[in-house]
Write a protein that holds these residues in place. Structure first.
Motif, PDB file in Angstrom:
ATOM      1  N   ALA A  57      -2.558  52.607  18.361  1.00 20.60           N
ATOM      2  CA  ALA A  57      -3.111  51.439  18.189  1.00 20.60           C
ATOM      3  C   ALA A  57      -4.661  51.572  18.119  1.00 20.60           C
ATOM      4  CB  ALA A  57      -2.862  50.402  19.066  1.00 20.60           C
ATOM      5  N   LYS A  58      -5.396  52.327  18.700  1.00 21.89           N
ATOM      6  CA  LYS A  58      -6.646  52.711  18.711  1.00 21.89           C
ATOM      7  C   LYS A  58      -7.134  54.144  17.937  1.00 21.89           C
ATOM      8  CE  LYS A  58      -7.259  50.851  23.280  1.00 21.89           C
ATOM      9  NZ  LYS A  58      -7.806  51.258  24.623  1.00 21.89           N
ATOM     10  N   ALA A  59      -6.163  54.995  17.984  1.00 16.75           N
ATOM     11  CA  ALA A  59      -6.411  56.349  17.510  1.00 16.75           C
ATOM     12  C   ALA A  59      -6.371  56.508  15.666  1.00 16.75           C
ATOM     13  CB  ALA A  59      -5.695  57.556  18.158  1.00 16.75           C
ATOM     14  N   VAL A  60      -5.199  55.751  15.416  1.00 14.95           N
ATOM     15  CA  VAL A  60      -4.629  55.609  14.192  1.00 14.95           C
ATOM     16  C   VAL A  60      -4.827  53.912  13.420  1.00 14.95           C
ATOM     17  CG1 VAL A  60      -2.868  56.189  12.496  1.00 14.95           C
ATOM     18  CG2 VAL A  60      -2.883  57.567  14.722  1.00 14.95           C
ATOM     19  N   PRO A  61      -6.105  53.703  13.349  1.00 14.09           N
ATOM     20  CA  PRO A  61      -6.282  52.315  12.829  1.00 14.09           C
ATOM     21  C   PRO A  61      -5.645  52.004  11.560  1.00 14.09           C
ATOM     22  CG  PRO A  61      -8.479  53.458  12.583  1.00 14.09           C
ATOM     23  CD  PRO A  61      -7.336  54.445  13.439  1.00 14.09           C
ATOM     24  N   GLY A  62      -5.423  52.896  10.901  1.00 15.39           N
ATOM     25  CA  GLY A  62      -4.580  52.563   9.520  1.00 15.39           C
ATOM     26  C   GLY A  62      -3.467  52.368   9.563  1.00 15.39           C
ATOM     27  N   GLY A  63      -2.837  52.890  10.728  1.00 18.29           N
ATOM     28  CA  GLY A  63      -1.370  52.694  10.882  1.00 18.29           C
ATOM     29  C   GLY A  63      -0.412  53.856  10.681  1.00 18.29           C
ATOM     30  N   PHE A  64       0.332  54.379  11.595  1.00 16.10           N
ATOM     31  CA  PHE A  64       1.220  55.455  10.912  1.00 16.10           C
ATOM     32  C   PHE A  64       2.304  54.938  10.286  1.00 16.10           C
ATOM     33  CE2 PHE A  64       2.560  54.012  15.093  1.00 16.10           C
ATOM     34  CZ  PHE A  64       4.096  53.728  15.002  1.00 16.10           C
ATOM     35  N   GLY A  65       3.142  55.742   9.519  1.00 16.97           N
ATOM     36  CA  GLY A  65       4.119  55.410   8.756  1.00 16.97           C
ATOM     37  C   GLY A  65       5.470  55.096   9.327  1.00 16.97           C
ATOM     38  N   SER A  66       6.682  55.777   8.888  1.00 16.74           N
ATOM     39  CA  SER A  66       7.724  55.542   9.303  1.00 16.74           C
ATOM     40  C   SER A  66       8.376  56.395  10.537  1.00 16.74           C
ATOM     41  CB  SER A  66       8.835  55.787   8.326  1.00 16.74           C
ATOM     42  OG  SER A  66       8.942  57.112   7.892  1.00 16.74           O
ATOM     43  N   ILE A  67       9.093  55.892  11.256  1.00 15.70           N
ATOM     44  CA  ILE A  67       9.381  56.655  12.732  1.00 15.70           C
ATOM     45  C   ILE A  67      11.047  57.242  12.314  1.00 15.70           C
ATOM     46  CG2 ILE A  67      10.253  56.379  15.004  1.00 15.70           C
ATOM     47  CD1 ILE A  67       7.159  56.627  14.367  1.00 15.70           C
ATOM     48  N   VAL A  68      11.013  58.383  12.662  1.00 17.78           N
ATOM     49  CA  VAL A  68      12.670  59.181  12.503  1.00 17.78           C
ATOM     50  C   VAL A  68      12.864  59.701  14.096  1.00 17.78           C
ATOM     51  CG1 VAL A  68      13.981  61.122  11.821  1.00 17.78           C
ATOM     52  CG2 VAL A  68      12.111  59.957  10.251  1.00 17.78           C
ATOM     53  N   VAL A  69      13.950  59.065  14.631  1.00 15.01           N
ATOM     54  CA  VAL A  69      14.642  59.512  15.874  1.00 15.01           C
ATOM     55  C   VAL A  69      15.224  60.748  15.645  1.00 15.01           C
ATOM     56  CG1 VAL A  69      16.024  58.965  17.903  1.00 15.01           C
ATOM     57  CG2 VAL A  69      14.394  57.176  16.652  1.00 15.01           C
ATOM     58  N   LEU A  70      14.879  61.790  16.747  1.00 15.49           N
ATOM     59  CA  LEU A  70      15.772  62.995  16.502  1.00 15.49           C
ATOM     60  C   LEU A  70      15.842  63.518  18.225  1.00 15.49           C
ATOM     61  CD1 LEU A  70      13.660  65.228  13.912  1.00 15.49           C
ATOM     62  CD2 LEU A  70      15.839  64.098  13.711  1.00 15.49           C
ATOM     63  N   PRO A  71      17.021  64.340  18.441  1.00 14.83           N
ATOM     64  CA  PRO A  71      16.908  64.865  19.661  1.00 14.83           C
ATOM     65  C   PRO A  71      15.644  65.862  19.931  1.00 14.83           C
ATOM     66  CG  PRO A  71      19.124  65.069  18.655  1.00 14.83           C
ATOM     67  CD  PRO A  71      18.216  64.554  17.628  1.00 14.83           C
ATOM     68  N   PHE A  72      15.102  65.753  21.110  1.00 13.21           N
ATOM     69  CA  PHE A  72      13.865  66.180  21.503  1.00 13.21           C
ATOM     70  C   PHE A  72      13.549  67.682  21.041  1.00 13.21           C
ATOM     71  CE2 PHE A  72      15.657  67.629  25.219  1.00 13.21           C
ATOM     72  CZ  PHE A  72      15.284  68.929  25.561  1.00 13.21           C
ATOM     73  N   ALA A  74       2.005  47.597  27.968  1.00 20.39           N
ATOM     74  CA  ALA A  74       2.960  47.319  26.854  1.00 20.39           C
ATOM     75  C   ALA A  74       3.555  45.940  26.582  1.00 20.39           C
ATOM     76  CB  ALA A  74       4.395  48.396  27.156  1.00 20.39           C
ATOM     77  N   ALA A  75       3.777  45.380  27.666  1.00 20.55           N
ATOM     78  CA  ALA A  75       4.089  43.864  27.507  1.00 20.55           C
ATOM     79  C   ALA A  75       2.811  43.020  26.742  1.00 20.55           C
ATOM     80  CB  ALA A  75       4.467  43.036  28.785  1.00 20.55           C
ATOM     81  N   ASP A  76       1.715  43.251  27.174  1.00 23.05           N
ATOM     82  CA  ASP A  76       0.305  42.795  26.849  1.00 23.05           C
ATOM     83  C   ASP A  76       0.317  42.962  25.102  1.00 23.05           C
ATOM     84  OD1 ASP A  76      -0.365  41.848  29.063  1.00 23.05           O
ATOM     85  OD2 ASP A  76      -1.690  43.459  29.604  1.00 23.05           O
ATOM     86  N   GLU A  77       0.838  43.970  24.796  1.00 25.48           N
ATOM     87  CA  GLU A  77       1.014  44.553  23.204  1.00 25.48           C
ATOM     88  C   GLU A  77       2.147  44.149  22.610  1.00 25.48           C
ATOM     89  OE1 GLU A  77      -1.725  45.837  21.574  1.00 25.48           O
ATOM     90  OE2 GLU A  77      -2.863  45.783  23.408  1.00 25.48           O
ATOM     91  N   GLY A  78       2.942  43.416  23.503  1.00 26.38           N
ATOM     92  CA  GLY A  78       4.209  42.798  22.669  1.00 26.38           C
ATOM     93  C   GLY A  78       5.311  43.902  22.292  1.00 26.38           C
ATOM     94  N   LEU A  79       5.102  45.245  23.144  1.00 23.87           N
ATOM     95  CA  LEU A  79       6.254  46.188  22.943  1.00 23.87           C
ATOM     96  C   LEU A  79       7.398  45.999  23.636  1.00 23.87           C
ATOM     97  CD1 LEU A  79       3.481  49.146  22.728  1.00 23.87           C
ATOM     98  CD2 LEU A  79       4.525  47.849  20.851  1.00 23.87           C
TER      99      LEU A  79
END
Length: 279
Positions: free
Chosen positions: A118-133, A264-269
């Motif tokens: 939210a602070k470091a990538v002000p332009g917003g990242f793109g999509s998220i992919v969930v993978l086993p670690f 996290a709740a303050d940010e609505g996450l």
């Protein structure tokens, strides 16, 4: 005879080290559980569906399951210098609009990433992919995703994949809060009753102390299940993630958990958590 407790935790060295004595019936007075090994995204899902008696889950999953599961004050992963890392193929890569692989959308790692981005990538990242670690670093290396959010022993092995660290989520968290970073929680079904929950906590603490007293006893169990089979890496993993907070969260550990969930709740996450449910 009552059915054995259904317990699920990861095959990572910190969990197998901590729970070795309990899982093998070596804790006096404690019932031997039936253990399932599962990736964190799987155990988060088990908790959300109310499956399993004792589970290792992400603190990021906790707000959704506290009505049914109680947080145990021991056995989990919380500490300093042990945060998730953001990795990419190129140093200093810009994440704006980029695809990022994460171990679970309910993982603590992803929650910390969202707070950081939210602070470091002000332009917003793109999509998220969930993978086993353990699939995340190969996916970044091979160009299937632009960046990866990694946990566990990846902190020690990412250079072997030719990857570069863009940020350390734990470092960012500690600089901002001064608190240790909450990663993995141990939860138990509330319906077991208050006395049984206290017994479980006592048994887990005893298992932690047994592991510290005789580290060699769990060695074969740890290496049998580790994703990273190098014994030196397993030792690093255990040294980093098994610490005083594993034996007891204590006041500072509980403060760290409250701070994470409140921010996290303050940010609505995540949903807002009643602090009484964390006691």
């Amino acid at each position: 005879m009552a059915d054995p407790l259904q317990v699920a935790y990861s095959p990572c060295p910190n969990d197998t080290f901590v729970f070795h004595a309990w899982a093998h019936g070596l804790v006096p007075g404690a019932d031997t559980p039936e253990v399932t090994f599962a990736d964190i995204d799987i155990t988060n899902g088990l908790a959300e569906r109310g499956e399993g008696d004792v589970l290792k889950i992400s603190y990021g999953q906790l707000p959704w399951v506290l009505d049914e599961y109680a947080l145990l004050p021991c056995g989990g992963a919380l500490g300093r210098g042990c945060g998730p890392l953001v990795l990419a193929r190129e140093p200093g890569a810009d994440l704006t609009g980029r695809t990022v692989a994460v171990p679970s959308e309910r993982s603590t790692a992803y929650l910390l990433f969202r707070l950081w981005a939210a602070k470091a990538v002000p332009g917003g990242f793109g999509s998220i992919v969930v993978l086993p670690f353990h699939e995340i670093m190969p996916a970044v290396r091979d160009g299937r995703v632009d960046a990866g959010l990694v946990i566990h022993e990846a902190r020690f092995t990412y250079r072997q994949y030719g990857l570069h660290q863009l940020a350390d989520m734990g470092e960012a968290w500690e600089q901002e809060t001064g608190l240790p970073i909450p990663l993995g929680a141990i939860v138990a079904r509330r319906s077991l009753g208050a006395e049984r929950l206290r017994e479980l906590a006592d048994g887990i603490r005893a298992s932690v102390r047994a592991a510290w007293a005789d580290p060699a006893a769990s060695r074969a169990y740890v290496l049998e299940h580790a994703q990273e089979m190098d014994p030196a890496v397993a030792d690093q993993h255990i040294a980093l993630y098994v610490n005083e907070f594993t034996a007891d969260l204590g006041e500072e550990g509980h403060a760290a958990v409250r701070a994470l969930l409140d921010r996290a709740a303050d940010e609505g996450l995540v949903p807002r958590v009643d602090p009484a449910q964390l006691a």
